[in-house]
Design a protein around this motif. Structure first.
Motif, short mmCIF file in Angstrom:
data_model
loop_
_atom_site.label_atom_id
_atom_site.label_comp_id
_atom_site.label_asym_id
_atom_site.label_seq_id
_atom_site.Cartn_x
_atom_site.Cartn_y
_atom_site.Cartn_z
N SER A 81 0.84 -1.20 0.00
CA SER A 81 0.00 0.00 0.00
C SER A 81 0.88 1.26 0.00
N GLU A 82 0.26 2.37 -0.32
CA GLU A 82 0.99 3.64 -0.37
C GLU A 82 1.36 4.15 1.02
N THR A 83 0.60 3.78 2.03
CA THR A 83 0.82 4.29 3.38
C THR A 83 0.81 3.15 4.41
N PRO A 84 1.80 2.29 4.39
CA PRO A 84 1.78 1.15 5.31
C PRO A 84 1.80 1.56 6.79
N TYR A 85 2.43 2.68 7.11
CA TYR A 85 2.47 3.11 8.50
C TYR A 85 1.07 3.35 9.07
N ASN A 86 0.12 3.72 8.23
CA ASN A 86 -1.24 3.96 8.69
C ASN A 86 -1.89 2.73 9.31
N PHE A 87 -1.31 1.57 9.09
CA PHE A 87 -1.87 0.33 9.62
C PHE A 87 -1.36 0.00 11.02
N LEU A 122 -1.21 -9.21 27.11
CA LEU A 122 0.02 -9.99 27.24
C LEU A 122 0.93 -9.78 26.02
N HIS A 123 0.33 -9.71 24.85
CA HIS A 123 1.14 -9.57 23.64
C HIS A 123 1.79 -8.18 23.55
N THR A 124 1.03 -7.13 23.85
CA THR A 124 1.61 -5.78 23.73
C THR A 124 2.62 -5.50 24.83
N ILE A 125 2.42 -6.09 26.01
CA ILE A 125 3.42 -5.96 27.08
C ILE A 125 4.72 -6.62 26.63
N TRP A 126 4.59 -7.78 26.01
CA TRP A 126 5.76 -8.49 25.49
C TRP A 126 6.46 -7.65 24.41
N MET A 127 5.67 -7.02 23.54
CA MET A 127 6.24 -6.16 22.51
C MET A 127 6.98 -4.98 23.14
N MET A 128 6.40 -4.41 24.20
CA MET A 128 7.06 -3.30 24.88
C MET A 128 8.37 -3.76 25.51
N ASN A 129 8.38 -4.95 26.06
CA ASN A 129 9.61 -5.47 26.64
C ASN A 129 10.70 -5.60 25.58
N ARG A 130 10.32 -5.93 24.36
CA ARG A 130 11.30 -6.01 23.27
C ARG A 130 11.94 -4.64 23.03
N ILE A 131 11.14 -3.59 23.14
CA ILE A 131 11.68 -2.23 22.99
C ILE A 131 12.60 -1.90 24.16
N ILE A 132 12.16 -2.21 25.37
CA ILE A 132 12.95 -1.91 26.57
C ILE A 132 14.30 -2.60 26.51
N ASN A 133 14.36 -3.76 25.91
CA ASN A 133 15.62 -4.51 25.84
C ASN A 133 16.61 -3.97 24.82
N ASP A 134 16.21 -2.97 24.06
CA ASP A 134 17.13 -2.35 23.10
C ASP A 134 18.17 -1.54 23.88
N ASN A 166 10.54 5.10 14.12
CA ASN A 166 9.79 5.91 13.16
C ASN A 166 8.33 6.07 13.60
N GLY A 167 8.09 6.08 14.90
CA GLY A 167 6.76 6.34 15.42
C GLY A 167 6.05 5.16 16.04
N TYR A 168 6.49 3.95 15.72
CA TYR A 168 5.83 2.75 16.26
C TYR A 168 5.85 2.72 17.78
N GLU A 169 6.99 3.07 18.38
CA GLU A 169 7.09 2.92 19.82
C GLU A 169 6.12 3.82 20.58
N HIS A 225 6.02 -8.39 13.52
CA HIS A 225 7.15 -8.11 12.62
C HIS A 225 6.86 -6.88 11.77
N PHE A 226 5.65 -6.77 11.27
CA PHE A 226 5.30 -5.63 10.43
C PHE A 226 5.39 -4.32 11.21
N VAL A 227 4.72 -4.23 12.36
CA VAL A 227 4.72 -2.95 13.09
C VAL A 227 6.12 -2.58 13.57
N GLU A 228 6.94 -3.58 13.87
CA GLU A 228 8.30 -3.30 14.33
C GLU A 228 9.19 -2.75 13.22
N THR A 229 8.77 -2.86 11.98
CA THR A 229 9.56 -2.24 10.90
C THR A 229 9.54 -0.72 11.02
#
Length: 138
Positions: free
Chosen positions: A35-41, A89-101, A73-76, A65-69
């Motif tokens: 799509s022309e604007t994938p970030y909108n998803f 549970l899933h979004t907490i896990w995703m946040m932990n992935r960010i925290i571990n950076d 660039n605004g995802y976090e 995987h998609f949102v982490e691309t």
């Protein structure tokens, strides 16, 4: 959101409880990438995760995987707002992935949010336990 974007998100919503959800999600993500604007998803996908907290989105799965691309660039910020609104549970896990950076600059704001969530009365015990597990590593 335009009609095409709504159609993709609606396809995911209808399929979220299907046995082949992950395969469907891969197909939808492939289309979204074109799509022309994938970030909108990103935000609608996070809202999907909020709306279906018990769904198996994978580990991490095509949607994650998609949102982490869009990391750095605004995802976090969108994830932060999603977790603040309705942690799963899933979004907490995703946040932990960010925290571990190790390059994360504002780690304290994410940790503060997790602390705030684990002290809420209206948050599921499993989410609090997951946060306690992740926070034990910090």
């Amino acid at each position: 959101m335009n009609n095409n974007e709504q159609e993709f998100i609606e396809t995911l919503r209808k399929a979220v409880s299907e046995d082949d959800f992950i395969n469907i999600a891969y197909d939808v993500v492939d289309s979204i990438k074109e799509s022309e604007t994938p970030y909108n998803f990103v935000e609608p996908i996070l809202q999907l995760m909020e709306d279906f907290p018990e769904a198996d989105f994978g580990q991490p799965g095509p949607l994650t995987h998609f949102v982490e691309t869009f990391y750095n660039n605004g995802y976090e910020e969108l994830l932060y707002q999603s977790v603040k609104r309705k942690p799963t549970l899933h979004t907490i896990w995703m946040m932990n992935r960010i925290i571990n950076d190790p390059k994360l600059v504002n780690k304290e704001s994410y940790l503060d949010l997790l602390n705030e969530i684990r002290n809420r009365n209206n948050v599921d015990k499993d989410i609090k336990d997951r946060i306690n597990f992740f926070m034990g590593d910090q």
